[in-house]
Design a protein around this motif. Structure first.
Motif, PDB file in Angstrom:
ATOM      1  N   ASN A 140      -0.447  -2.235  -4.597  1.00 12.04           N
ATOM      2  CA  ASN A 140      -1.678  -2.980  -3.640  1.00 12.04           C
ATOM      3  C   ASN A 140      -2.582  -3.218  -5.191  1.00 12.04           C
ATOM      4  O   ASN A 140      -3.396  -4.286  -4.704  1.00 12.04           O
TER       5      ASN A 140
ATOM      6  N   ILE B 246       1.182  -1.289   0.136  1.00 12.06           N
ATOM      7  CA  ILE B 246       0.074  -0.138   0.151  1.00 12.06           C
ATOM      8  C   ILE B 246       1.000   1.373   0.196  1.00 12.06           C
ATOM      9  O   ILE B 246       0.804   2.399  -0.981  1.00 12.06           O
TER      10      ILE B 246
ATOM     11  N   SER C  25      -6.973  -8.317  -0.529  1.00 11.67           N
ATOM     12  CA  SER C  25      -6.581  -7.213  -0.009  1.00 11.67           C
ATOM     13  C   SER C  25      -8.052  -7.157   1.239  1.00 11.67           C
ATOM     14  O   SER C  25      -8.234  -6.611   2.572  1.00 11.67           O
TER      15      SER C  25
END
Length: 230
Positions: free
Chosen positions: A54, A49, A88
């Protein structure tokens, strides 16, 4: 594949900006050195991130009949993180053995190539992840991150105890001021553990922009010297 030095950046207290300091350390070194980051925070990985990769996933490659992860590359820094493997939005609901296995896999099954420095972004706490990293990875030294807050200072003492038990040298600590509030605490740890730098609250770091890296020349010089020393 050769890794010259392995440095753990650690704190028993969460929320002190340890991952940001790990990323900052890599960024101030990457022009002069080959740098990699192992994100060992399996439950809360952040490096993918912080480096804005990401949306990318680790791919596998085959070498000599063995599969390796091909690290993500951002700013010429090689990054291996569980955040680039699992979805995620999914939590890693793993017990100790699976946690330990994943850290070993990220370390030993990533195609790091030749690195001057591998930075390990350690998770908070002093549990299974620490035990695995300290036992399975030949860590050359550790840098601790703390804020001036009393709770952070108390937990940093626990980190000192853990690395001391594993006979891993602690070469210094960084005071990271994660807010504009001045705790105004006077504290010191073991006299053999020097303060490397104080990082004032910085909106660019807070917003994951990492602008004006020249402000961190004291930290850069310390890390340059660490890499250079045999």
């Amino acid at each position: 594949m050769s890794i010259k030095k392995i440095l753990a950046i650690a704190s028993a207290k969460g929320g002190v900006g340890k991952s940001s300091i790990a990323a900052l350390s890599a960024l101030i070194l990457n022009k002069d050195h080959n740098i990699g980051i192992l994100d060992a925070d399996i439950y809360g990985p952040n490096q993918h991130i912080l480096f804005k990769v990401n949306d990318l996933k680790l791919k596998t490659i085959s070498k000599k009949n063995k599969n390796y992860f091909k690290p993500l590359i951002a700013n010429n820094i090689k990054i291996s993180s569980m955040g680039s493997i699992i979805e995620s939005s999914k939590a890693a609901l793993w017990r100790g053995p699976m946690l330990s296995s994943s850290i070993k896999q990220l370390m030993h099954s990533t195609d790091w190539g030749d690195l001057d420095l591998l930075i390990i972004d350690m998770p908070p706490g002093t549990g299974d992840a620490y035990l695995t990293a300290c036992k399975e990875v030949e860590i050359d030294a550790a840098i601790l991150v703390t804020t001036p807050n009393n709770l952070s200072i108390k937990d940093t003492i626990k980190s000192i105890d853990l690395f001391t038990k594993f006979k891993i040298p602690i070469i210094g600590y960084i005071e990271n001021q994660v807010s504009n509030y001045d705790d105004n605490n006077n504290y010191e740890f073991d006299p053999n553990i020097p303060k490397i730098s104080t990082i004032p609250f910085d909106e660019s770091i807070y917003n994951m922009e990492f602008n004006n890296l020249n402000k961190f020349n004291d930290l850069k010089k310390f890390l340059d010297d660490f890499i250079a020393n045999e």
